[in-house]
Design an enzyme around this catalytic site. Structure first.
Site, PDB file in Angstrom:
ATOM      1  N   GLN A 179       4.608  43.592 -12.099  1.00  0.00           N
ATOM      2  CA  GLN A 179       3.416  42.820 -11.628  1.00  0.00           C
ATOM      3  C   GLN A 179       2.821  41.658 -12.442  1.00  0.00           C
ATOM      4  O   GLN A 179       2.054  40.732 -12.267  1.00  0.00           O
ATOM      5  CB  GLN A 179       2.342  44.006 -11.643  1.00  0.00           C
ATOM      6  CG  GLN A 179       2.413  44.794 -10.528  1.00  0.00           C
ATOM      7  CD  GLN A 179       1.303  45.826 -10.578  1.00  0.00           C
ATOM      8  OE1 GLN A 179       1.668  47.271 -10.371  1.00  0.00           O
ATOM      9  NE2 GLN A 179       0.005  45.624 -10.148  1.00  0.00           N
ATOM     10  N   ARG A 206      -5.114  50.746  -8.838  1.00  0.00           N
ATOM     11  CA  ARG A 206      -5.908  50.040  -7.879  1.00  0.00           C
ATOM     12  C   ARG A 206      -7.356  49.853  -8.366  1.00  0.00           C
ATOM     13  O   ARG A 206      -8.340  50.332  -7.557  1.00  0.00           O
ATOM     14  CB  ARG A 206      -5.759  50.751  -6.410  1.00  0.00           C
ATOM     15  CG  ARG A 206      -6.252  49.731  -5.380  1.00  0.00           C
ATOM     16  CD  ARG A 206      -5.893  50.272  -4.185  1.00  0.00           C
ATOM     17  NE  ARG A 206      -5.998  49.265  -3.165  1.00  0.00           N
ATOM     18  CZ  ARG A 206      -5.374  48.838  -1.776  1.00  0.00           C
ATOM     19  NH1 ARG A 206      -4.450  49.892  -1.576  1.00  0.00           N
ATOM     20  NH2 ARG A 206      -5.732  48.070  -1.291  1.00  0.00           N
ATOM     21  N   CYS A 207      -7.351  49.392  -9.312  1.00  0.00           N
ATOM     22  CA  CYS A 207      -8.643  49.004  -9.937  1.00  0.00           C
ATOM     23  C   CYS A 207      -8.659  48.041 -10.983  1.00  0.00           C
ATOM     24  O   CYS A 207      -7.556  48.050 -11.686  1.00  0.00           O
ATOM     25  CB  CYS A 207      -9.708  50.221 -10.275  1.00  0.00           C
ATOM     26  SG  CYS A 207      -8.836  51.115 -11.809  1.00  0.00           S
ATOM     27  N   GLU A 214      -9.251  46.012  -4.829  1.00  0.00           N
ATOM     28  CA  GLU A 214      -9.467  47.389  -5.355  1.00  0.00           C
ATOM     29  C   GLU A 214     -10.709  47.944  -5.205  1.00  0.00           C
ATOM     30  O   GLU A 214     -11.137  49.201  -5.552  1.00  0.00           O
ATOM     31  CB  GLU A 214      -9.291  47.111  -7.057  1.00  0.00           C
ATOM     32  CG  GLU A 214      -7.670  46.710  -7.160  1.00  0.00           C
ATOM     33  CD  GLU A 214      -7.543  45.934  -8.693  1.00  0.00           C
ATOM     34  OE1 GLU A 214      -8.415  45.559  -9.172  1.00  0.00           O
ATOM     35  OE2 GLU A 214      -6.246  46.115  -8.804  1.00  0.00           O
TER      36      GLU A 214
END
Lengths: 806, 162
Positions: A237, A384-385, A760
């Site tokens: 990522q 996912r945040c 997110e």
């Protein structure tokens, strides 16, 4: 029709720019099975690596005998820590200022830890050899409960730093203590608590879970000894940071390393960190001179790489009798596992947990986070945040509900009473943030009306009566959530990863015929960057998004950037894209003025062209300007049309949203059924509504998973109990509902196009909404709080504990 | 370990592979036959990323020995459509944003294709039940279901008169 006859509206639409639900350019290859994921890479003479992993959570490694494994035909090498030590690669730095064993160095600290790396001609031979590596262990006492970490009889986990009284984030008080991070005013907050008319307290646990993207982690390392170049393809990522880390670790000069993130099958935070598999693949390729592939299997993924959450959040919230919040206090015990490998900006060991005052105007607050070592896998990634933002949102949104119960007040009303008002932005929170913009009351009222909140509460009350009268065995829960995120890390002055400032970048090259390529420092993992970044650019430079190629992920060609996670791509790289586009336009304006034989200031930009003020028939389109820049001598202007922007955001962005979940619960089976889920998101300027909706659907489903069953659980010996998809819950199409999406649009005042990021939000806001619905269903029967994950058994148990089965 | 010759018909082509008795079909497809559309997501039959069509049934090729497919007809995502003529499902997944990272997509479309063969007029519930063996982490399924329903609709239209 000639270009001059098209209306402004038609020309704008043709660009497929901001606000267009443009179809994705990525889909052609993905729908035809022609994606290029790391496990699709095949090279001549490629070898395959596989790990020998520890069956124990805590043990001394007495000996490793790889002779039987080496005797298997096709086995090339078995690497252990001893082999890596001369290269100083048996340990590696983590993103959180700690260090982590690449291969077990004398002991193992969690089940599934990497002990030896087998390199063989194919994956079957490698797996055979893994079974034949003989490792002798001496079991040690296991620590799985972070609250027992500092008891007198607690085993010392990290002998390597047992005596270090200072860690990366300040003083350490015990060998199993990593850091204590404090924010806000402790004594003033405690004074508020002592004097407040009402104080509600609760322990809110956000359990350990895992991002579990469909594609596991993996890499292919190829050391070209002839040219001295290392190429590393992998599930990264943050490919540019991986290159820098690989250079620092291996001693290979950075220009001789090329890192490539090919297509990535979902990341969700799992693919931010650097894992032993990457390092071992590199070493194995250097040793053998052949390409080496390493691909995790699902069990390895769940049990060894990148858990998320595991925060025990003790909260106190003080208010007046009529529900005006006076103060918030939080002490968090953070279970970090065996190594502190959290993917947080350096100065934030608990991420942005200090956003835990949420959407509320809370005058006084205090937060302390204790990081603790246990015999569990390392991680602490932002699933996912943005960094620890979902923990913070869950904490405050549970505390609000707990306070509402204590006040015997409606939880929607309590929220509205305490929201930061529109006129208070930019808002300075008690824990140090400057919220950029928001209009919470408008969003909240829109949400309540959309679901007919008053009607729902009346129906719920009736159902409680019916239940008490024996007419039904079902209960209804209304889960409310108003969340505020903090994303887009971030300003270089206070955000870095391993010292690298968290800017991002975009480089644009306009071709002679007026199409373009843009390269960014981020990397899509399904978010559709090739589609949306072209839209940002289309609106800035007046070239259709269809004529703009977007490339990311190859460190040899893309400008340096910190990557994609924490919803930072749009706030940071998206801003860089707009700014680079503006540089293109500035140069194009000079060229257009020359071509039109007027002064620079006598022309103005209009959608896709420069027009002479007061003479609309005289114009030059961006395409014409691009061609001229390559074909004509423009006095005082360099040939070509290129620009680059490295964007350092002045602030984070603060997306927010109002979510409402209506849940029906079967008291006798513990089953929960989502009747309705309404999600209003405000992510500032909307780039592609179709993609935003898709992000919301997906994030909500991940939130559903976490709230209703997904968990990385350990037994008291440190065995992972949820190591496969048999036990680790991922919702199917069957239990996933249809979501109702909505929006308001409050642009960020500091972002060039006003966008805030959305990927997110649904996870951050969804988890509290689902959990609050379950808790709310039992409020009428005396429940204040019950821990996630709310699987059927736990819901049944809650009902049973409340005496609802008798 | 000794290898056996395995004869398959993959996407309309007769092919041969040499595989050990323990070798999984997904590995033979991906590593010997260069069929990399089907993916590996879990290796335990839960996720469906490896779904292929074998003799008219949806099969998770990560838990089938290649030898078990001896003599069978296999269709993968690569055999459903091509750049010149996409399958309706491929069109509809794109149109309705039924994919994000794309990793589950080949298995998902291959499964949906078989579902629509089995049940050309599915209700939303039929679709949700029929694709429940294929996991997706990105989309929340809403747009996948929409895409499959739209494909069913289009496939059920009487063919346009040329």
């Amino acid at each position: 029709m000639s270009a001059a006859e098209e209306t402004i509206q038609e020309r704008t639409a043709a660009l497929k720019g901001l606000g267009t639900s443009r179809k994705r350019v990525e889909d052609a290859r993905f729908t035809q099975g022609k994606g290029n994921y790391v496990d699709d890479i095949k090279m001549p003479d490629m070898l395959f690596g596989d790990f020998v992993r520890s069956p124990y959570a805590h043990a001394r490694v007495k000996s490793i005998d790889s002779s039987a494994a080496m005797a298997v035909p096709g086995v090339i090498a078995v690497l252990t820590a001893q082999d890596l030590e001369p290269l100083s690669l048996h340990w590696m730095p983590t993103l959180a200022g700690d260090k982590q064993m690449v291969l077990a160095d004398g002991k193992v600290l969690f089940q599934g830890q990497e002990v030896a790396f087998v390199v063989a001609e194919d994956r079957y031979i490698a797996a055979d050899a893994v079974d034949l590596v003989q490792v002798e262990y001496e079991e040690l006492p296991v620590l799985v409960d972070p609250f027992k970490a500092e008891l007198p009889d607690a085993p010392v986990l990290r002998e390597d730093i047992a005596d270090a009284t200072e860690g990366a984030h300040g003083p350490r008080r015990h060998p199993n203590h990593i850091f204590t991070w404090e924010q806000g005013d402790k004594s003033a907050t405690e004074a508020v608590l002592a004097e407040a008319p009402v104080v509600a307290e609760e322990m809110v646990y956000y359990h350990r879970t895992h991002p579990c993207p469909m594609e596991t982690c993996g890499a292919v390392a190829s050391m070209d000894k002839v040219n001295g170049k290392l190429t590393l393809w992998g599930t990264f990522q943050a490919p540019h940071v991986v290159r820098t880390v690989a250079s620092l670790l291996s001693g290979i000069a950075e220009h001789n390393i090329r890192v490539v993130s090919p297509d990535i099958g979902g990341g969700f935070g799992n693919k931010v960190g650097v894992y032993p598999g990457y390092v071992c693949a590199i070493v194995a390729s250097i040793v053998t001179g052949q390409p080496v592939k390493w691909i995790e299997d699902r069990m390895e993924n769940l049990s060894a790489t990148a858990f998320a959450r595991d925060y025990w959040m003790k909260g106190k919230i003080a208010a007046t009798d009529d529900g005006k919040i006076l103060g918030l206090w939080c002490h968090t015990t953070a279970d970090h596992g065996a190594f502190d490998a959290c993917a947080d900006p350096t100065k934030y060991p608990a991420g942005f947990m200090n956003i835990c005052t949420g959407s509320y105007d809370i005058p006084m607050a205090y937060l302390a986070v204790d990081g603790i070592y246990t015999n569990k896998a390392p991680g602490g990634v932002a699933y996912r945040c943005s960094f620890r933002v979902t923990e913070a949102a869950y904490f405050i949104e549970r505390m609000i509900e707990v306070l509402a119960i204590k006040l015997n007040m409606d939880a929607a009303e309590l929220r509205a009473k305490n929201f930061i008002r529109k006129d208070q932005f930019p808002y300075h929170s008690a824990l140090g943030w400057e919220y950029d913009s928001g209009d919470y009351h408008t969003a909240w009222n829109k949400a309540l009306e959309a679901v007919n909140y008053t009607g729902l509460r009346a129906e719920q009350a009736q159902q409680v009566e019916d239940f008490k009268a024996g007419k039904t065995r079902k209960l209804m829960g209304i889960g409310l959530c108003h969340f505020t995120e903090i994303v887009g890390a971030g300003p270089v002055k206070n955000c870095d990863i391993l010292g690298m400032g968290m800017f991002d970048s975009c480089e644009i090259r306009i071709h002679p015929t007026g199409s373009a390529i843009a390269r960014l420092g981020t990397i899509s993992q399904g978010q559709g960057h090739a589609t949306t970044f072209a839209q940002i650019l289309a609106s800035e430079i007046g070239i259709s998004a269809d004529d703009i190629t977007v490339e990311e992920g190859d460190t040899d060609t893309a400008p340096y950037g910190l990557g994609t996670y924490g919803s930072r791509s749009t706030p940071v790289a998206g801003a860089a894209t707009a700014m680079a586009g503006r540089k293109i336009r500035a140069k194009a304006q000079m060229i257009a003025a020359y071509l039109l034989e007027v002064h620079d200031n006598d022309i103005e930009w209009e959608v896709d062209r420069f027009v002479v003020k007061g003479a609309p028939e005289r114009f030059k389109t961006m395409k014409e300007v691009a061609f001229a820049s390559y074909t004509q001598v423009i006095p005082g202007v360099e040939p070509g049309l290129e620009a680059v922007s490295y964007y350092d955001p002045p602030n984070m962005t603060y997306p927010f949203g109002a979510y409402i979940c209506v849940m029906d619960i079967d008291v006798d089976t513990g089953e929960s059924d989502i009747r309705q889920f309404y999600a209003l998101d405000d992510c500032g300027t909307r780039i592609n509504p179709m993609i935003i909706e898709g992000q919301v659907h997906g994030g909500l489903t991940e939130a559903l998973a976490i709230a209703l069953g997904q968990e990385i659980a350990y037994d008291e010996l440190g065995n992972v109990k949820t190591g496969s998809l048999m036990d680790f819950f991922i919702p199917t199409s069957w239990e996933t509902p249809n979501y109702q999406t909505d929006f308001t649009e409050t642009p960020s005042p500091h972002h060039p196009i006003g966008a805030k990021g959305v990927g997110e939000s649904p996870n951050v806001g969804g988890v509290p909404a689902f959990s609050n619905a379950i808790n709310d269903a039992f409020r009428a029967f005396g429940l204040t709080h019950t821990h996630m994950p709310h699987d059927h058994w736990r819901i049944w148990k809650t009902a049973n504990d409340l005496g609802l089965h008798s | 370990m000794s290898k056996t010759t395995i004869k398959l018909n993959v996407n309309g082509q007769s092919v041969e592979a040499q595989a050990e008795p323990r070798e999984l079909l997904i590995h033979v497809l991906r590593e010997q036959l260069q069929i990399t559309g089907p993916h590996i997501g879990c290796e335990t039959s839960h996720c469906g990323a490896c779904t292929v069509d074998i003799d008219g049934k949806s099969i998770k090729s990560c838990t089938l020995f290649a030898i078990q497919a001896q003599g069978s007809e296999i269709t993968t995502i690569e055999g459903l459509g091509n750049p010149d003529k996409l399958h309706v499902l491929q069109e509809k997944f794109k149109e309705h944003h039924g994919l994000q990272c794309g990793y589950c997509t080949p298995g998902m479309i291959t499964r949906a294709h078989r579902l629509l063969e089995e049940n050309p007029n599915p209700t939303e519930e039929d679709v949700r039940f029929g694709i429940a063996g294929n996991l997706c982490r990105c989309t929340g399924y809403q747009n996948i279901v929409k895409a499959v329903m739209a494909a069913a609709d289009e496939l059920n239209q009487p063919e346009a008169v040329a």
